[in-house]
Design an enzyme around this catalytic site. Structure first.
Site, mmCIF file in Angstrom:
data_model
loop_
_atom_site.group_PDB
_atom_site.id
_atom_site.type_symbol
_atom_site.label_atom_id
_atom_site.label_comp_id
_atom_site.label_asym_id
_atom_site.label_seq_id
_atom_site.Cartn_x
_atom_site.Cartn_y
_atom_site.Cartn_z
ATOM 1 N N ILE A 88 0.829 -1.210 0.000
ATOM 2 C CA ILE A 88 0.000 0.000 0.000
ATOM 3 C C ILE A 88 0.864 1.262 0.000
ATOM 4 O O ILE A 88 0.644 2.190 -0.788
ATOM 5 C CB ILE A 88 -0.945 0.000 1.217
ATOM 6 C CG1 ILE A 88 -1.901 -1.189 1.144
ATOM 7 C CG2 ILE A 88 -1.738 1.302 1.283
ATOM 8 C CD1 ILE A 88 -2.702 -1.417 2.415
ATOM 9 N N ASP A 131 -11.008 -10.373 10.223
ATOM 10 C CA ASP A 131 -10.877 -9.125 9.462
ATOM 11 C C ASP A 131 -12.248 -8.520 9.173
ATOM 12 O O ASP A 131 -12.455 -7.310 9.301
ATOM 13 C CB ASP A 131 -10.119 -9.385 8.159
ATOM 14 C CG ASP A 131 -9.905 -8.107 7.361
ATOM 15 O OD1 ASP A 131 -9.282 -7.183 7.901
ATOM 16 O OD2 ASP A 131 -10.383 -8.038 6.206
ATOM 17 N N LYS A 176 -13.963 -4.843 10.543
ATOM 18 C CA LYS A 176 -14.625 -3.846 9.700
ATOM 19 C C LYS A 176 -16.063 -3.611 10.160
ATOM 20 O O LYS A 176 -16.551 -2.470 10.170
ATOM 21 C CB LYS A 176 -14.599 -4.298 8.238
ATOM 22 C CG LYS A 176 -13.203 -4.333 7.636
ATOM 23 C CD LYS A 176 -13.221 -4.895 6.221
ATOM 24 C CE LYS A 176 -11.815 -4.951 5.642
ATOM 25 N NZ LYS A 176 -11.793 -5.549 4.282
#
Length: 815
Positions: free
Chosen positions: A476, A678, A682
């Protein structure tokens, strides 16, 4: 006639002396000129150091020899370049001057005192020798030279070290000198003579003042001050990188700039040229072709009425308060009289009648003298408690904004205050109105450089700057830098500059020193030897808190996420793709937001849910307008979206997971994706955004993998284990397919805040039915959006879209 003055940096070595001689020749070919010279660079400083006993007595001779060698080396090098230079004659003059100097200083050492008359003789030797050397160079070039002796011809009034020239009388004397119209006139700067024909010097910037006086006496039509900068800038270019050169300023503006610290000209220099309306140019011997800056009576060429931001350091502020201040008509004249009697200049003065307070500022080196004088003058008032003890504040600076009729402009003060407010810089005192051309503020010295930059940017720089600190240069972070480089032209068009202060990973850091040059960052990073750790990070951020500084966290590091409050308190925005902070304890979650609000900083994390999709911003805008969430369901994992899409096509679970990993959709160990944690993170972020005060443990997870599935130590071992589930999932997919459904891994928030994550069978009418191949889809059922939900859909995994989301957040820090 034109007058030229050359400063010490323009005479620093043989090459520069000869460069000055060439400038003199070129000017002389056009018209008659007069030239005033300073001592070569550092010479006067060395001589002052000797007198002030800043070195030990046994090293005084060593320092004198050092100064003598400067001149000997200078003429040696001139001879190497100009072979007909009269070296022997000048060497004899230098030796004679320094023999006399050694004799004088020997007497000073024996007497253990140095009268001002002797001090003046010592510190003026450099100017005298400069003139002898230049005269010889010019005569070798067949120029006729007339020397003007300032001791004979400049009548000075005042003390030995800071005299003022009587221009009318000096003009009469100089007019009596017979000067051939073809001669070059030479004179040493800094020097004058009193009524007894004794040598005196003209104080700070005395050579510039000499030049202005000589220009007045000779009726010169213009004056050029040659130095080592192109002219007058809107700020000191050594401090403010985007300072710009001014084409012209008025005499009064130049006076204000120099009075408040700009290294342009001393106010005394401007007085003679303004009195006789002599235009003066500031020019650069290192850039002869530059037009420089014109100082003249009226400034019509500059559109901007503002001319600069400058500062004066080493300021002390006196606070005079007490009941006696009510009778202010008596106190103020006594303060002024006392300070004037002791030759002390007040830099800034303010008065508050309501608080019975008077504040004035002086230079730090006069503090003891002022305190002693005031204590003596007001001893009765102090004794009777009519006045409080004088309060003194040290380590201050004065920041000044200079311009034409600045007091008439309604938005100047507000811009200054707002720009300093953004930087959390307190203003201790303000002076406005006493001058038509300046507004001055007293602030702590430790903030002055930051303050000058901020105020200068507010008035003279229309570009929006982001000072960025990137931590994490994996997929990223690297992609983010690539996108910023790619968008350079767009950013330029929008007047946006992203300056990276540093780039770091968990092991080391590359300091970029405020540069925008990122093209070779990978190479430069490899060569960096600077170790990165939290201690270094904290030290760095305290030193580099510019007006729009941003910490960019492209890691998944828990420890780093725990530093966000610290970053925000140190005036950094935080932009992060790291979900750890938003999914930690709710108390920390609230603390981050409270700190951001308190410090007027942004905490942006759009990529925490949906990568590049505008999920968080959309949700926040919905609820700002009064909407409420009824129900949410969504596919929140790009990796699981891809995997379940492949299962639908008949691909086995282990193979689909391997493909997702190879495409960069999964975490380094795909177990973390298939565990469902994960997605739970979120979902927690979304739930908290809509107001549910829950923790991660409150979210019910139905894992993809069986409870007894062994967490493997290596990725290869994981895939071997995963193969055992291929048949189970193939059967489950086929069963759903037989009734027209598909399997999706879904996160759900119910109306009462109940959250769960599980595999669901989805029918064709569900908005999540066609979501696969790495896409995310989020369906919000709200008061405004029902029965048809608001659906956000798009790629929710991959370095490109995540980096794009981080980039977007970074630009939002400017709003």
């Amino acid at each position: 006639m034109k007058l030229l003055k050359f400063g010490g940096t323009s005479l620093a070595n043989a090459e520069k002396f000869l460069c000055v001689a060439n400038i003199i020749k070129q000017k002389k070919d056009v018209e008659q000129i007069a030239v005033v010279l300073s001592a070569p660079a550092n010479v006067t400083n060395y001589l002052v150091t000797i007198i002030e006993k800043k070195i030990q007595n046994n090293k005084i001779l060593e320092t004198i020899n050092l100064v003598e060698n400067i001149f000997v080396e200078l003429i040696n090098n001139i001879l190497k370049i100009q072979s007909d230079f009269n070296y022997q004659k000048i060497e004899t003059i230098i030796k004679k001057e320094f023999d006399e100097l050694k004799s004088i200083i020997h007497g000073v050492v024996l007497l253990k005192q140095c009268p001002d008359s002797i001090r003046a003789i010592i510190i003026s030797r450099g100017e005298i020798l400069s003139v002898f050397i230049m005269k010889s160079i010019l005569e070798c070039k067949n120029h006729s030279v007339t020397l003007i002796d300032p001791i004979e011809n400049f009548l000075s009034i005042g003390n030995y070290l800071d005299s003022t020239v009587d221009i009318p009388e000096s003009k009469k004397r100089i007019n009596k000198i017979k000067i051939d119209k073809n001669d070059i006139i030479l004179m040493p700067g800094f020097i004058a003579g009193n009524e007894e024909k004794e040598l005196v010097v003209l104080g700070r910037n005395g050579s510039d003042y000499s030049a202005a006086v000589l220009a007045s006496c000779l009726n010169a039509h213009s004056c050029e001050i040659w130095t080592d900068v192109d002219g007058v800038f809107t700020a000191d270019p050594r401090i403010v990188s985007n300072a710009r050169l001014l084409k012209s300023i008025s005499y009064q503006e130049a006076m204000e700039l120099s009075y408040f610290g700009a290294k342009v000209l001393h106010p005394r220099t401007i007085e003679p040229i303004s009195q006789f309306k002599i235009p003066c140019f500031i020019k650069n011997t290192n850039n002869v072709e530059s037009d420089g800056t014109l100082i003249c009576e009226k400034n019509n060429s500059e559109k901007n009425f503002l001319k600069g931001v400058t500062h004066l350091d080493n300021i002390v502020m006196f606070n005079v308060s007490g009941t006696s201040i009510k009778y202010v008509g008596n106190i103020i004249p006594r303060i002024f009289t006392t300070l004037s009697r002791n030759n002390i200049k007040i830099i800034l003065f303010t008065q508050s009648s309501s608080e019975n307070k008077i504040i004035f500022c002086i230079m730090n080196n006069e503090m003891d003298k002022v305190l002693s004088s005031l204590n003596k003058e007001f001893q009765l008032e102090l004794k009777d408690k009519l006045l409080n003890s004088f309060q003194i504040t040290n380590n201050l600076s004065i920041l000044s904004v200079i311009g034409s009729n600045i007091y008439q402009k309604h938005n100047v003060a507000s811009k200054i205050f707002s720009s300093l407010g953004e930087g959390n810089i307190n203003i201790l005192a303000v002076a406005q109105g006493s001058s038509e051309h300046s507004i001055s503020l007293v602030i702590e010295k430790k903030y002055i450089l930051k303050a000058v930059q901020k105020v200068h940017d507010a008035f003279f720089y229309n570009k929006k700057i982001i000072y960025a600190f990137l931590i994490g240069i994996g997929g990223i972070g690297s992609e983010l830098l690539a996108q910023i480089l790619k968008q350079k032209q767009y950013l330029d068009e929008k007047n946006i500059i992203i300056k990276f202060l540093a780039i770091a990973n968990s092991k080391k850091i590359l300091i970029l020193e405020n540069t925008t040059k990122l093209c070779n960052w990978k190479n430069d990073f490899k060569q960096s030897n600077e170790t990165f750790n939290l201690k270094f990070l904290n030290k760095f951020i305290k030193k580099n808190h510019f007006s729009n500084s941003v910490i960019i966290d492209c890691t998944s590091d828990q420890y780093l996420s725990e530093q966000y409050v610290n970053f925000l308190e140190n005036n950094f925005h935080v932009v992060t793709s790291n979900k750890k902070a938003n999914t930690s304890k709710f108390s920390y979650y609230k603390n981050i937001r409270h700190t951001a609000y308190k410090n007027n900083k942004k905490f942006l994390y759009e990529t925490n849910v949906g990568a590049g999709l505008p999920v968080i911003e959309t949700l926040q805008k919905l609820f700002q307008t009064g909407d409420n969430l009824i129900r949410f369901k969504g596919i929140l994992s790009g990796s699981l979206s891809f995997i379940f899409g492949k299962l639908e096509e008949g691909v086995l679970l282990s193979q689909a997971t391997r493909e997702a990993k190879e495409l960069g959709f999964t975490e380094p160990n795909p177990y973390d994706d298939l565990s469902g944690i994960d997605v739970a993170r979120k979902l927690l972020i979304l739930a908290r955004e809509v107001g549910y005060e829950i923790e991660l443990k409150d979210i019910k997870i139905e894992p993809i993998l069986p409870i007894d599935f062994k967490k493997c130590n290596s990725v290869n071992e994981f895939f071997l284990q995963l193969k055992k589930l291929d048949t189970f999932f193939l059967n489950r997919i086929n069963k759903a397919h037989n009734i027209g459904n598909v399997l999706r891994f879904v996160g759900t928030i119910e109306n009462k805040g109940e959250c769960y994550v599980k595999i669901e069978e989805i029918n064709i009418n569900d908005p999540l039915y066609k979501v696969k191949n790495g896409e995310n889809a989020l369906a919000f059922y709200t008061n405004y959006y029902q029965p048809i939900p608001l659906v956000l859909r798009g790629y929710g995994a991959g370095n490109k879209v995540t980096a794009s989301g981080v980039f977007s957040d970074l630009l939002r820090t400017l709003s």
